[in-house]
Each structure stands twice: as structure tokens, then as C-alpha cells.
Motif scaffolding. Structure first.
Motif, PDB file in Angstrom:
ATOM      1  N   UNK A  36      20.880  25.353 -17.589  1.00  0.00           N
ATOM      2  CA  UNK A  36      20.450  24.674 -18.810  1.00  0.00           C
ATOM      3  C   UNK A  36      19.075  25.111 -19.297  1.00  0.00           C
ATOM      4  N   UNK A  37      18.280  25.705 -18.435  1.00  0.00           N
ATOM      5  CA  UNK A  37      16.891  26.033 -18.753  1.00  0.00           C
ATOM      6  C   UNK A  37      16.732  27.551 -18.786  1.00  0.00           C
ATOM      7  N   UNK A  38      16.361  28.088 -19.935  1.00  0.00           N
ATOM      8  CA  UNK A  38      16.251  29.545 -20.090  1.00  0.00           C
ATOM      9  C   UNK A  38      15.194  30.148 -19.164  1.00  0.00           C
ATOM     10  N   UNK A  39      14.272  29.310 -18.669  1.00  0.00           N
ATOM     11  CA  UNK A  39      13.259  29.818 -17.743  1.00  0.00           C
ATOM     12  C   UNK A  39      13.879  30.296 -16.441  1.00  0.00           C
ATOM     13  N   UNK A  67      28.409  38.096 -20.026  1.00  0.00           N
ATOM     14  CA  UNK A  67      28.980  37.237 -21.063  1.00  0.00           C
ATOM     15  C   UNK A  67      27.902  37.062 -22.129  1.00  0.00           C
ATOM     16  N   UNK A  68      28.195  36.272 -23.134  1.00  0.00           N
ATOM     17  CA  UNK A  68      27.172  35.996 -24.149  1.00  0.00           C
ATOM     18  C   UNK A  68      26.059  35.122 -23.608  1.00  0.00           C
ATOM     19  N   UNK A  69      26.275  34.567 -22.407  1.00  0.00           N
ATOM     20  CA  UNK A  69      25.247  33.761 -21.758  1.00  0.00           C
ATOM     21  C   UNK A  69      24.979  34.268 -20.359  1.00  0.00           C
ATOM     22  N   UNK A  70      25.044  33.395 -19.375  1.00  0.00           N
ATOM     23  CA  UNK A  70      24.828  33.802 -17.991  1.00  0.00           C
ATOM     24  C   UNK A  70      26.033  34.590 -17.476  1.00  0.00           C
ATOM     25  N   UNK A  71      25.826  35.547 -16.584  1.00  0.00           N
ATOM     26  CA  UNK A  71      26.920  36.419 -16.153  1.00  0.00           C
ATOM     27  C   UNK A  71      27.950  35.694 -15.296  1.00  0.00           C
ATOM     28  N   UNK A  72      29.139  36.297 -15.244  1.00  0.00           N
ATOM     29  CA  UNK A  72      30.220  35.819 -14.388  1.00  0.00           C
ATOM     30  C   UNK A  72      30.486  36.867 -13.316  1.00  0.00           C
ATOM     31  N   UNK A  94      26.161  27.983 -11.085  1.00  0.00           N
ATOM     32  CA  UNK A  94      25.041  27.329 -11.748  1.00  0.00           C
ATOM     33  C   UNK A  94      24.942  25.878 -11.307  1.00  0.00           C
ATOM     34  N   UNK A  95      23.733  25.318 -11.420  1.00  0.00           N
ATOM     35  CA  UNK A  95      23.458  23.955 -10.971  1.00  0.00           C
ATOM     36  C   UNK A  95      22.734  23.179 -12.066  1.00  0.00           C
ATOM     37  N   UNK A  96      22.686  21.874 -11.865  1.00  0.00           N
ATOM     38  CA  UNK A  96      21.988  20.988 -12.787  1.00  0.00           C
ATOM     39  C   UNK A  96      20.465  21.097 -12.610  1.00  0.00           C
ATOM     40  N   UNK A  97      19.701  20.743 -13.634  1.00  0.00           N
ATOM     41  CA  UNK A  97      18.247  20.610 -13.454  1.00  0.00           C
ATOM     42  C   UNK A  97      17.940  19.575 -12.370  1.00  0.00           C
ATOM     43  N   UNK A  98      16.730  19.637 -11.824  1.00  0.00           N
ATOM     44  CA  UNK A  98      16.389  18.762 -10.690  1.00  0.00           C
ATOM     45  C   UNK A  98      15.644  17.498 -11.095  1.00  0.00           C
ATOM     46  N   UNK A  99      15.305  17.362 -12.366  1.00  0.00           N
ATOM     47  CA  UNK A  99      14.540  16.191 -12.806  1.00  0.00           C
ATOM     48  C   UNK A  99      15.308  14.890 -12.527  1.00  0.00           C
ATOM     49  N   UNK A 100      14.574  13.810 -12.171  1.00  0.00           N
ATOM     50  CA  UNK A 100      13.124  13.719 -11.920  1.00  0.00           C
ATOM     51  C   UNK A 100      12.771  14.188 -10.505  1.00  0.00           C
ATOM     52  N   UNK A 164      29.052  26.438 -16.117  1.00  0.00           N
ATOM     53  CA  UNK A 164      29.876  25.231 -16.051  1.00  0.00           C
ATOM     54  C   UNK A 164      29.059  23.988 -16.380  1.00  0.00           C
ATOM     55  N   UNK A 165      27.826  23.944 -15.914  1.00  0.00           N
ATOM     56  CA  UNK A 165      27.007  22.760 -16.108  1.00  0.00           C
ATOM     57  C   UNK A 165      26.505  22.609 -17.547  1.00  0.00           C
ATOM     58  N   UNK A 166      26.733  23.599 -18.388  1.00  0.00           N
ATOM     59  CA  UNK A 166      26.354  23.490 -19.798  1.00  0.00           C
ATOM     60  C   UNK A 166      27.563  23.673 -20.700  1.00  0.00           C
ATOM     61  N   UNK A 167      28.752  23.362 -20.170  1.00  0.00           N
ATOM     62  CA  UNK A 167      29.943  23.323 -21.010  1.00  0.00           C
ATOM     63  C   UNK A 167      30.806  24.559 -21.041  1.00  0.00           C
TER      64      UNK A 167
END
Length: 469
Positions: A36-39, A67-72, A94-100, A164-167
Motif C-alpha cells: 500500500x505504501x510506495x516507499x 505488472x503495472x504495479x508490484x511484480x508477480x 505483500x503485507x498490510x501496513x504495520x500501523x499503529x 492482494x492487500x490493495x485489491x
């Protein structure tokens, strides 16, 4: 086809090599592949390259694909000829952000085996369960077969995505572009859970989803309630009246035609579900509730797994800041999700909802709608031969009959496999309800990881002996 002595040798190897399997999982968990985070784009690329390199050591032709985004990752091992069953395995790195971050008990990308409060051994890290730990149970099972016998018991293609975590917005075009390379008899997904920590399960149905937003507009500006109250329409009152009428006193959804095509569970499956004894005490009490809120003539397990639902996910209108402000708002909005079951058409449900709202609008009000997402429900053929083979294998490993269960959630990739590749999907996973996926302190039971590897080793052998369909 593998024989029983080969399978036993493979299982012994899994036990003897388990510390190394855990070390390989930890190496993957240390990579901060937050999609989810381009960083973290380089970390996502690093995770894809790491996995492709590892899978290639098992004799797969493995490559990182753009791909047009992150690789497979696309990896194939099918050199024995087309007579053998051929499966397509799916996972995501891929994984979810860790916040908080301050709620984590330890750094989220420094995996460790720790003690749970009830004495269980658990792996704690972001991605430990969702989905790195799960996908590595399959990879490690393949590794064990390759190490012991020099080959895999059937033909396998792996496809592992990074969004997967961004749809998975770029994954369907990837499937379409690579459809020839992804041909198989059926697909496998390891992104689901067990019934409980000792009872394995196969997810045989997934609810679909319609997510809509409605905005009710009235006056051309917010109004002073002392001057206009009683004379001007209040969009909050209009909206809440409509939303409150979506369910009747029996918990049924009132949209015309909503239940068209909805079928009851097969009697044998319903009988099995009754024996699972899911009660309000066990399911609702931990979250501070006690009374099931769904259809009153249905079991709780049906309400959450096999029946369609309607939920209001958010509602906004008027002044919501600190203190008071006496206004009649110009608009009010709500977000509504419908979880659908087999037989329901997402497009028809969306239209039924919008027609329902419009028919109940008073004069001086208008409705605006925003389409957020939709996906059809998925239901496997209960008599599907690979399903029976997987169930037998899981029962042998865990010593308890594997449960065939429905999931109230939606996994859109399963519908994509059916629509794009024509493949049914067998969903086997080893997650638990308390794994804290998407939350701080995500975990994966050490037992889930170990017996998950052993389970896949058995399932692969069972698939090799069973008809492909």
C-alpha cells in the motif's frame, strides 16, 4: 504415483528439516513488502526476487514478471507430461501496513517464536499468517517431496502476486496475459483458516460482495434548525428511515427479489455444521455481545457463513465536531455492503438497493450513488473429486475429520480464476481466528506452520492418486 512409504519418508523429512523451514520463512518475513505504501516498492520487488530464487531451487522454472504495479512470480514444474494432474497454486507476498506501530510488542519485521498467553508457541511478525506463512507451507511441502524423491508427485504451477492487500487491481490483466502458461486442472489457495486449532477445514464457499455508497441531498446549504426546523427536509432523517427499513423484525433483508436464487445448504452439510456447536457464547461473548442479529430462523453458523447479509458500514451527516451546532444538514451519506451467496447477481442486488432508496425519497430530496466494488459469490461442487481427496488427506494428518465450511468473507481472486481461466479452486488454509491479521501483533501458530507443511505433502500425494475433476 507416490506410494505410502514415499509419503512417510517425506513426512519424516519435514519433521527433521523443520528448523530450516522456519529459518526460510523468517528470511521472507524480514522483507518489508508493504504494497500500500510506495516507499516500500523496492521491498516488494525484493520479496518477489527472493521467492523466485528460492522456488527455482526446487526445479521450477521461476521468473519475476512485471505488472503495472508490484511484480508477480510465475513458476512452473511440469516436465513429466500431461497425463499427470496439474494444479495452479496461488499466494501473495505483500503485507498490510504495520500501523499503529506502538501497539506491537516487538518490531513487526523481526520475526520470532514466542509463547502465547495460553502456552502455544507462535510466530509473531507482519505477514506471519497473511500470507507468507501460509504460502510457505506449500513451498516447503514441495521442497520435501523434491528432497526425498527427486521430483514432485504432480505437475505444479505457482503464481504469487504482490498486490492482494490493495485489491489485486493489476492481477487480472496479468492472468489474462499469461492464461496459456496458467492452464491447469484446478487451482489451490492457501489464504483461509481452520475451524479451530485442532480441526482442519476446507472452505467450500465464499460470499460475494456489493459495496455501495448513497448520498441524500436536500437544501442547497446547511440550515439553522431554529429557523427551518419542522419545515425543511432533513437528509439524516430521510437516510436513517430508509436504512432502518432494510431489515424486518425477523432479520430478513427487505429488498424486493433479494433472496431470489438463494439455496439452502445440502442436508448432510447442515447436519455437520450443527455438530460444530457454534454458539453465541463461544462466538459473540468474546466481542462483548450475546444475541445473534441475523435471520431468526437460521443457525448462527448459517448467518455468518452461508446466508446473504446487509450491513451499514458508515454513516455521516451534519455537524460531528466538538460541542454543538444546531443545523439541518444539506446532505447525509452512508456506505452499505451486501455479502452475497451463490445464486445472487451483484448487478441486480446493486440495482435493487438503488431502486429501493429512490422509491422512498420524499419530494425535495435526491439521491447520488457511488459504486465502490462488487464480486460474485463462489461455491464449489460438494462432490468435486479433488475436494474429497484433500479432505481425506487433512483428516489423516490432523486425526479429526476435516470440516467443509463456508466463509463469510470474499476472496475475489477465486472468482477471477473461474472467470479468466475457467478453474475451480480448492481453498485450504491453516490460519486461526486469533491470528490478528491486518492488526498489530500478527501471529501464526507454530503448529499451523508445521502441520500445514505436512498437510500439503499429504494433499499433493492424494491429488496424484485422484482424478483431476
Amino acid at each position: 504415483m507416490p506410494n505410502s512409504s514415499q509419503l512417510l519418508s517425506v513426512l519424516d523429512h519435514i519433521d527433521a528439516d523443520f528448523d530450516n523451514s522456519l529459518a526460510r520463512l523468517f528470511a521472507l518475513l524480514r522483507i518489508k513488502s508493504i504494497s500500500a505504501d510506495s516507499a516500500f516498492a523496492n521491498d516488494c520487488k525484493m520479496a518477489a526476487e527472493h521467492l523466485a530464487k528460492d522456488i527455482a531451487t526446487l526445479g521450477f522454472a521461476a521468473a519475476v514478471r512485471a505488472t503495472a504495479g508490484h511484480p508477480a512470480i510465475l513458476a512452473t514444474s511440469n516436465g513429466k507430461g500431461s497425463a499427470r494432474p496439474h494444479v495452479l497454486f496461488y499466494g501473495h507476498y505483500d503485507v498490510q501496513p504495520v500501523d499503529p506501530l506502538d501497539l506491537w510488542h516487538r518490531p513487526p519485521f523481526e520475526p520470532a517464536v514466542t509463547d502465547h498467553a495460553d502456552g502455544r508457541k507462535i510466530i509473531v511478525a507482519r505477514g506471519a499468517e497473511d500470507d507468507k506463512g501460509q504460502l510457505m507451507t506449500f513451498v516447503e511441502a514441495c521442497r520435501a517431496w523434491k528432497s526425498v524423491t527427486g521430483s514432485l508427485p504432480l505437475d505444479i504451477t505457482m503464481v504469487i502476486e504482490g498486490e492482494e492487500e490493495i485489491g489485486s487491481k493489476n492481477f487480472v490483466p496479468f492472468l489474462e496475459a499469461n492464461s496459456n502458461a496458467l492452464k491447469a486442472d484446478f487451482a489451490l489457495v492457501c489464504d483461509t483458516g481452520m475451524w479451530d486449532r485442532d480441526t482442519p477445514a476446507i472452505t467450500t464457499s465464499l460470499r460475494g460482495l456489493v459495496y455501495d455508497e448513497v448520498r441524500i441531498h436536500a437544501a442547497n446549504r446547511d440550515l439553522h434548525s431554529g429557523i427551518f426546523g419542522g419545515g425543511a427536509q432533513n437528509p439524516i432523517r430521510v437516510l436513517t428511515r430508509i436504512l432502518g427499513s432494510l431489515h424486518d423484525d425477523q432479520g430478513r433483508i427487505t429488498l424486493p427479489g433479494f433472496y431470489d436464487g438463494v439455496k439452502d445448504l445440502p442436508p448432510d452439510i447442515l447436519a455437520q455444521w450443527k455438530t460444530l456447536n457454534l454458539t453465541p457464547e463461544s462466538f459473540l461473548k468474546p466481542i462483548g455481545l450475546s444475541i445473534p442479529a441475523g435471520e431468526k430462523d437460521r443457525l448462527l453458523i448459517e448467518q455468518i457463513s452461508s446466508r446473504p447479509t446487509c450491513d451499514i458500514n458508515g454513516i455521516v451527516g451534519g455537524y460531528t465536531g466538538e460541542g454543538s451546532k444546531t443545523v439541518i444538514p444539506a446532505q447525509a451519506s452512508a456506505k452499505i455492503s451486501f455479502r452475497l451467496v451463490e445464486g445472487q447477481d451483484p448487478a441486480k442486488i446493486r440495482k435493487a438497493f438503488r431502486d429501493y432508496v429512490i422509491a422512498r425519497l420524499p419530494g425535495d430530496c435526491r439521491a447520488e450513488f457511488v459504486d465502490h466494488s462488487s464480486a460474485p459469490a463462489i461455491a464449489l461442487d460438494w462432490n468435486m473429486k479433488p475436494l474429497a481427496a484433500a479432505r481425506r488427506a487433512l483428516t489423516e494428518e490432523w486425526g479429526k475429520e476435516a470440516v467443509l465450511m463456508g466463509s463469510g468473507a470474499s476472496i475475489p481472486i477465486v472468482a477471477d480464476f473461474k472467470k479468466t481461466l475457467g478453474l475451480d479452486t480448492v481453498l485450504v488454509g491453516f490460519g486461526l481466528d486469533d491470528d490478528n491479521i491486518h492488526s498489530p501483533n500478527e501471529k501464526y501458530d507454530l503448529k499451523s506452520f508445521h502441520k500445514g507443511i505436512r498437510s500439503w505433502a499429504r494433499i499433493l500425494a492424494a491429488f496424484a492418486d485422484a482424478p483431476a475433476r
